[in-house]
Design an enzyme around this catalytic site. Sequence first.
Site, PDB file in Angstrom:
ATOM      1  N   HIS A  27      14.993   2.236  69.130  1.00 35.22           N
ATOM      2  CA  HIS A  27      16.245   2.565  68.945  1.00 35.22           C
ATOM      3  C   HIS A  27      16.415   4.111  68.792  1.00 35.22           C
ATOM      4  CE1 HIS A  27      20.260   2.821  67.150  1.00 35.22           C
ATOM      5  NE2 HIS A  27      20.656   1.822  67.914  1.00 35.22           N
TER       6      HIS A  27
ATOM      7  N   VAL B 174      18.049   6.102  66.418  1.00 27.12           N
ATOM      8  CA  VAL B 174      17.641   6.398  65.063  1.00 27.12           C
ATOM      9  C   VAL B 174      16.417   6.278  64.662  1.00 27.12           C
ATOM     10  CG1 VAL B 174      20.216   6.048  64.638  1.00 27.12           C
ATOM     11  CG2 VAL B 174      18.306   4.228  63.963  1.00 27.12           C
ATOM     12  N   LYS B 175      15.403   5.595  65.351  1.00 29.78           N
ATOM     13  CA  LYS B 175      14.018   5.435  65.018  1.00 29.78           C
ATOM     14  C   LYS B 175      13.245   6.953  65.226  1.00 29.78           C
ATOM     15  CE  LYS B 175      14.276   1.230  63.883  1.00 29.78           C
ATOM     16  NZ  LYS B 175      15.606   0.709  64.460  1.00 29.78           N
ATOM     17  N   THR B 176      12.206   7.208  64.568  1.00 32.65           N
ATOM     18  CA  THR B 176      11.278   8.301  64.867  1.00 32.65           C
ATOM     19  C   THR B 176      11.132   8.753  66.237  1.00 32.65           C
ATOM     20  OG1 THR B 176      10.358   7.760  62.613  1.00 32.65           O
ATOM     21  CG2 THR B 176       9.159   9.339  63.925  1.00 32.65           C
TER      22      THR B 176
ATOM     23  N   CYS C  35       9.496  -2.195  62.741  1.00 30.92           N
ATOM     24  CA  CYS C  35      10.617  -1.303  63.392  1.00 30.92           C
ATOM     25  C   CYS C  35      10.784  -0.004  62.793  1.00 30.92           C
ATOM     26  CB  CYS C  35      11.801  -2.178  63.538  1.00 30.92           C
ATOM     27  SG  CYS C  35      11.619  -3.743  64.785  1.00 30.92           S
TER      28      CYS C  35
END
EC number: 2.6.1.92
Length: 396
Positions: free
Chosen positions: A187, A189-191, A157
Site C-alpha cells: 500500500h 504508506v508502506k516502505t 504487512c
Amino acid sequence: MIPYGRHSIDADDIAAVVDVLQGDRLTDGPAVARFEAALGAVTGAPHVVACASGTAALHLAVLGLGLGPGDAVVVPSLTFVATANAATYVGATVRFADVDPDTGLMTPETLEQALARPGPGRPRAVFPVHLNGQVCDMAGLTAVAERHGLSVVEDACHALGGAAVLDGASVPVGAATASAAVCFSFHPVKTVAMGEGGAVTTRDGALADRLRRLRTHGISRDPGVFQEHALAFGADGAPTPWYYEMAEPGFNYRASDLHCALGASQLTKLETFLARRRSLAATLGQALAPLAPHVRPIPRGPTDADGWHLFVVLIDFEGLGRSRADVMAALAAAGIGTQVHYIPVHRQPYYRARDPDLHLPGAEAYYARCLSLPLFPAMADGDVDRVAAALREALQ
C-alpha cells in the site's frame, strides 16, 4: 501538512510503469515474474506469489492452508481488521490474543493464554503480526505453535526489510523459515509502494502452486494436473492450446504488470528507504526525549532489524489531562498529520458480538496511549523538529 506516511516516487519508478504502458502486456506479463524474483531476492524465500493487496495475501494464505468451519485461528487484537477477517472469510473462528502493552506485539505468553481460553473451533493456525515494523519473537511463538500443532502465517504487512532472530542468526522477514507463509502489503504508506499490491512468500512449492491457482479463479493451465483428458488433449496426445481447468473456486487476486513494475523499481531502493527511516526515527526519538515520561516512543529491539513502518509514541493522555482527539486536532492545526494504529479488533462490533465479555488488558492499554507520528523517507530533517515542537505545544 506533513502526513503520518507517504510514498516516495522517483523518475525511475515512473519510467518503469511507462515502459509497461508502452509494451504488449498490462497484466499477466513479465513484470509480475520480475517483481516476484526481486522480492524473493530481498527476503530469501524460494517462492513468491504476487497478488492484489495485503488483504488478498492473508486470504490466500488461509485458503492455501485449507482452513475453514470448525477451525480456530489465533490473531493478536492489535492489528488491522484484515488479519482477523481473512479467517472469517472462510468460516473459521477468530480467537484473539492479547499483546504486550508497550509494543503491541503478540508474545509467546499471550499466545498460550489465548489457546488456554475456552472457545469454539479447534485451534489450527496462528497469525503473528509484526506491528509497526517491529518483528515478533518468532522463535518463542513457533515453539508454542509446534507444541500445539499450529500452522504459522506471519502478517508482515508492516515489516518488509525487518529481520527475526532464529537460532542466533538474523533471518530476513519473508524467508518463511519459521512459518508456512509470510504476507506482505505494498500500500502507498508502506516502505515499498505498488499503489495497491501484496505478496505471499513461502518455502513450500506445493503451497505456492495452489496460491497461484487461487489468485486466478482457481484455474490451472498445467497439463500435468488436468483431469478431463478427453477435453484437455487432442488425438495426438498433445494438450489443446485453449484448455484450462478449475479444480476449486478461486478469486481474481492478480497483481497487474503496472503495479509489479512499480514494486520492482521500489525494491531496488529498499535499503535506502530503511536507512532514512531509521535515521529519522532516531532523530525524532531524541527530539521527544524532553517530554518523557509522559511521552515515549514504543520500545524497540536493540538492533536495526526493524521494518520501521510507523513511528508510534505512547502518551499518558490521562495524566496530562488531554484527550487524544484534542491533541490530534491541535497537531492537525499545526500541519502535522497523525493516526491511531489500531483500534483493538476484538472491540469492533462484529467481533464484540461474538465474544462480548472478552477483555484484553494489554491491547486496551496500548490502544489508550498510542499515536502514530509522521515517518517517511521524504521528510526533511527540519520536519522532525517541527513535529516535536508541535507535539510539545499540543500537550501543554
